[in-house]
Design an enzyme around this catalytic site. Structure first.
Site, PDB file in Angstrom:
ATOM      1  N   SER A  45     -11.150 -28.926 -24.174  1.00 34.76           N
ATOM      2  CA  SER A  45      -9.939 -29.274 -24.906  1.00 34.76           C
ATOM      3  C   SER A  45      -9.006 -28.087 -25.121  1.00 34.76           C
ATOM      4  CB  SER A  45     -10.306 -29.897 -26.258  1.00 34.76           C
ATOM      5  OG  SER A  45     -11.107 -29.009 -27.015  1.00 34.76           O
ATOM      6  N   ASP A  46      -9.473 -26.874 -24.857  1.00 33.10           N
ATOM      7  CA  ASP A  46      -8.611 -25.698 -24.992  1.00 33.10           C
ATOM      8  C   ASP A  46      -8.671 -24.878 -23.704  1.00 33.10           C
ATOM      9  OD1 ASP A  46      -6.848 -23.933 -26.165  1.00 33.10           O
ATOM     10  OD2 ASP A  46      -8.372 -22.828 -27.278  1.00 33.10           O
ATOM     11  N   LEU A  47      -8.389 -25.540 -22.586  1.00 33.61           N
ATOM     12  CA  LEU A  47      -8.444 -24.880 -21.287  1.00 33.61           C
ATOM     13  C   LEU A  47      -7.212 -23.993 -21.121  1.00 33.61           C
ATOM     14  CD1 LEU A  47     -10.039 -24.601 -18.647  1.00 33.61           C
ATOM     15  CD2 LEU A  47      -8.661 -26.482 -17.722  1.00 33.61           C
TER      16      LEU A  47
END
Length: 241
Positions: free
Chosen positions: A165-167
């Protein structure tokens, strides 16, 4: 009440108390174990545990972000140990390791429950000699093949339906001596069904490259991104399920 959970492959019984003591320590500034630290919402500690565990470790406390995080810094509603952020991140990393994906191995976690709230810490393997991609690209460039390698890595993650979700490029580590890439920071990540989210996940990564191109003047261009996509769109067959 305090819960501990250990990776039995990395933490021998003889070192359980040592690991517990590290999880319970709040400040390593004056510790002989301190290898370094980084600051985000809180301080992430890099510690020398080579003698005891055969690897060095990263120790991180869980903090809230956003506006609510200014009011409630590090407490979360307790709804079972398996639902805590620490346990979910630990479990996901363990699964990714089973699939032979390049991520840090989870070592241990601590969850402290007070009434209906909890605080948590996680200990992970330190990837030796690694730099986050934003730092590396400030003074170096990657080859076309290396961008393909990043694309292949993200495709492997997506083929297992894992949604990071925080690529962003800060969560991609590169080891120049070996040429290996690793993905880190799987807090609040998990598996998602379908495929619609995957293109947005890639778009998030592209925005990260473009942002740091302007902010940090990293060495990156449109052709680099096309090589990354080239690697991503190669087909893979999952053998480990």
């Amino acid at each position: 009440m305090i819960f501990y959970h250990f990776n039995a492959d990395l933490v021998p019984n003889s070192q359980l108390e040592t690991v517990k003591s590290l999880l319970n320590c709040k400040n390593f500034v004056n510790s002989d174990r301190l290898l370094g630290s980084s600051k985000g919402r809180g301080i992430t500690w890099f510690l020398n545990t080579q003698t005891e565990l055969d690897v060095n470790v990263v120790l991180r406390h869980y903090y809230r972000g956003g506006l609510f995080g200014k009011l409630v810094k590090d407490q979360y509603f307790f709804n079972g140990l398996e639902n805590t952020r620490a346990f979910q991140e630990f479990s996901l990393l363990a699964k990714l390791c089973e699939w032979n994906l390049p991520v840090p191995r989870p070592i241990a976690l601590k969850v402290k429950k007070t009434c209906c709230w909890y605080q948590a810490d996680i200990m992970l393997e330190k990837i030796e000699g690694a730099q986050d991609l934003s730092k590396f690209l400030q003074t170096n460039s990657l080859t076309d093949e290396q961008y393909q390698q990043i694309g292949k890595l993200i495709r492997q993650l997506h083929d297992h339906q894992v949604h990071h979700s925080d690529l962003n490029i800060h969560n991609i580590l590169f080891v120049p001596t070996s040429g290996q890439f690793f993905l880190i920071d799987f807090d609040k990540c998990g598996t998602s069904t379908g495929d619609n989210w995957k293109s947005e996940n890639l778009a998030r990564l592209l925005r990260s490259f473009i942002k740091e191109q302007g902010r940090l003047n990293i060495q990156f261009n449109e052709q680099n991104w096309q090589w990354l996509l080239n690697g991503y769109h190669q087909q893979y067959h999952i053998t480990n399920t």
